[in-house]
Design a protein around this motif. Structure first.
Motif: not given
Ligand code: CA
Length: 505
Positions: A420, A477, A479-481, A483-485, A487-488, A491, A499
């Protein structure tokens, strides 16, 4: 007799405890690119002393920074925390809160002698060191001033990397030899405006460097890259950067030149005057002028790197000569990478590889395999926790970095699976703030403020990051993965600003 025996035993115990606690020398340079280090395969110049650390230790090929800019990077190294946690987000509006915890304070508390000598650039005075002696602000290449612990401001005649090394060696010599130490040597080289030592002025004067393949990048598909202000063509200045002053009056006003001794100035200006005469006779324009600027940039930059490398050699020689090498961890790292004409740029800030990545080599006493290469993703955030781990000190829970000591020792094979990054400064060089996730193969970036939008790169297919594939068919897929990671990670690192942007968009 009994008394003597007890004393002897106590001494042996004390010595063996100390023998287990390694000394630490952390050398932090400024804006030094891996593209110009021969240990990383560079053909541009030889850096025998950085190479020596790599040969006798480990070369990290995937070392990255969390925020690619000078002051913030040093704050991250000190605290083991991201910029939003340590409070030093940019060079423009931040000053370091020295009352917070650092890995140095943990070392000092547990009996280490600790020092920071050289470039510091954190606005406030260092805290928690047993000794410090730092350059004010960016510092000067010639006859630099030092801020001393006692409040004095002292000017030392000489070239900056030499006098920083002199001060570091003086501190090493005067320290208590019965206690372990951690010395940070902060070098100003190879920061803008790349003023070489007089003895190095001609080192690369006859060299011609090949332009990077993407030197004439037109920034299609990348809006933030298109609106930046850091090109060799338009941003690099003829006088300030390249010493081609329009007049003697302009030269007189240059503060860096003003502080030189008569002899330094004569040697320095004799060199640049002859280049200036040659330049004027050529009457260059267009691409010929840009390429002339590129050559001069490279020649001066590499000459400042030569002095940096030579002084790293002096540190290593000092450790050898004083029988300290076998119990001293040596790390060489830059505060970030730098563009050597890739995308037409100098400077840093962006999370494209050249400035997101940083050179890092490490020599660790007793490491089984010298000359090894580590390809795990590590970050400057991890340096503090790693050094505490090596010193046998508990890593404070609120440090966000992870010790990579298990990777060095071979007890762990795999580091983090994603990184990150968050860059905040919205000022000089017009680089838009952004944050990102990188998995090594893919990089997903969110720009905000100056430019708003996403970028996605597949580094396997596009290592130079020329083609933003965000929104392209076939990457839904991935991109979605990502984005999820992402956001994690936001967090996990508690980055409230990022955020909010993720929620809004
Ligand atoms: Ca820097």
């Amino acid at each position: 007799m009994k008394h003597l025996l007890t004393l002897g035993l106590t001494l042996i115990i004390a010595l063996s405890i100390h023998a287990q606690r390694p000394n630490i020398v952390l050398i932090v340079s400024d804006d030094h690119s891996y593209q110009t280090i021969s240990a990383y395969g560079s053909k541009l110049m030889q850096t025998p002393n950085i190479d020596r650390i790599a040969k006798e230790g480990i070369r990290f090929d995937k070392a990255y920074v969390t925020n690619s800019i000078c002051g913030p990077s040093r704050a991250v190294i000190l605290t083991g925390k991201y910029s939003h946690k340590n409070g030093f987000k940019d060079n423009a509006n931040s000053s370091f809160d020295g009352s917070q915890n650092t890995f140095i304070k943990e070392l000092t508390r547990t009996g280490y002698q600790t020092a920071w000598i050289g470039k510091w650039h954190l606005q406030t005075n260092p805290q928690g060191f047993t000794y410090w002696q730092v350059l004010p602000g960016q510092g000067s290449y010639y006859n630099p001033d030092f801020l001393m612990m006692n409040g004095e401001r002292k000017r030392v005649e000489g070239y900056v990397s030499d006098v920083v090394e002199d001060a570091a060696e003086k501190w090493l010599t005067e320290r208590d030899p019965n206690q372990p130490f951690c010395l940070v040597i902060g070098h100003k080289n190879t920061h803008r405006t790349w003023m070489p030592d007089t003895k190095d002025l001609r080192l690369f004067n006859q060299s011609k460097f090949t332009l990077p393949a993407n030197f004439y990048d037109s920034y299609e598909t990348r809006e933030a890259a298109a609106v930046q202000d850091m090109t060799i063509d338009k941003t690099m200045r003829m006088g300030y950067d390249l010493k081609m002053f329009a007049s003697k009056e302009e030269e007189e006003k240059d503060l860096s030149i003003k502080r030189m001794t008569k002899a330094q100035r004569q040697a320095y200006m004799t060199f640049y005057d002859s280049i200036h005469r040659d330049f004027q006779s050529k009457k260059l324009s267009g691409k010929a002028l840009v390429e002339w600027k590129y050559q001069r940039y490279m020649q001066d930059y590499l000459a400042t790197a030569a002095s940096l490398d030579r002084n790293i050699g002096r540190t290593l020689d000092y450790l050898d000569k004083h029988d300290l090498s076998k119990n001293t961890i040596v790390i060489y790292v830059s505060d970030q990478g730098f563009y050597m004409g890739e995308h037409g740029w100098f400077d840093k800030r962006f999370m494209y590889e050249e400035s997101f990545r940083t050179p890092m080599v490490l020599r660790y006493p007793g490491v089984r395999k010298s000359g090894s290469v580590n390809s795990n993703m590590v970050m400057n955030l991890d340096i503090g926790p790693t050094l505490l781990d090596a010193a046998g000190i508990k890593i404070p829970n609120d440090m966000q970095g992870k010790s990579f000591l298990p990777l060095i020792k071979g007890s762990a094979k795999k580091g983090r699976d994603a990184m990150y990054y968050h860059y905040y400064e919205n000022g000089e060089h017009s680089v838009s703030p952004h944050f990102l996730i990188s998995t090594g193969r893919y990089k997903l970036i969110r720009f905000y403020t100056r430019v708003s939008g996403w970028e996605l790169f597949d580094l396997e297919k596009d290592p130079s990051e020329m083609k933003n594939i965000y929104g392209q068919k076939g990457y839904e897929k991935v991109t979605a993965d990502l984005k999820k990671k992402l956001a994690q990670l936001i967090d996990q690192y508690e980055d409230e600003e990022a955020k909010k942007i993720l929620v809004i968009h």
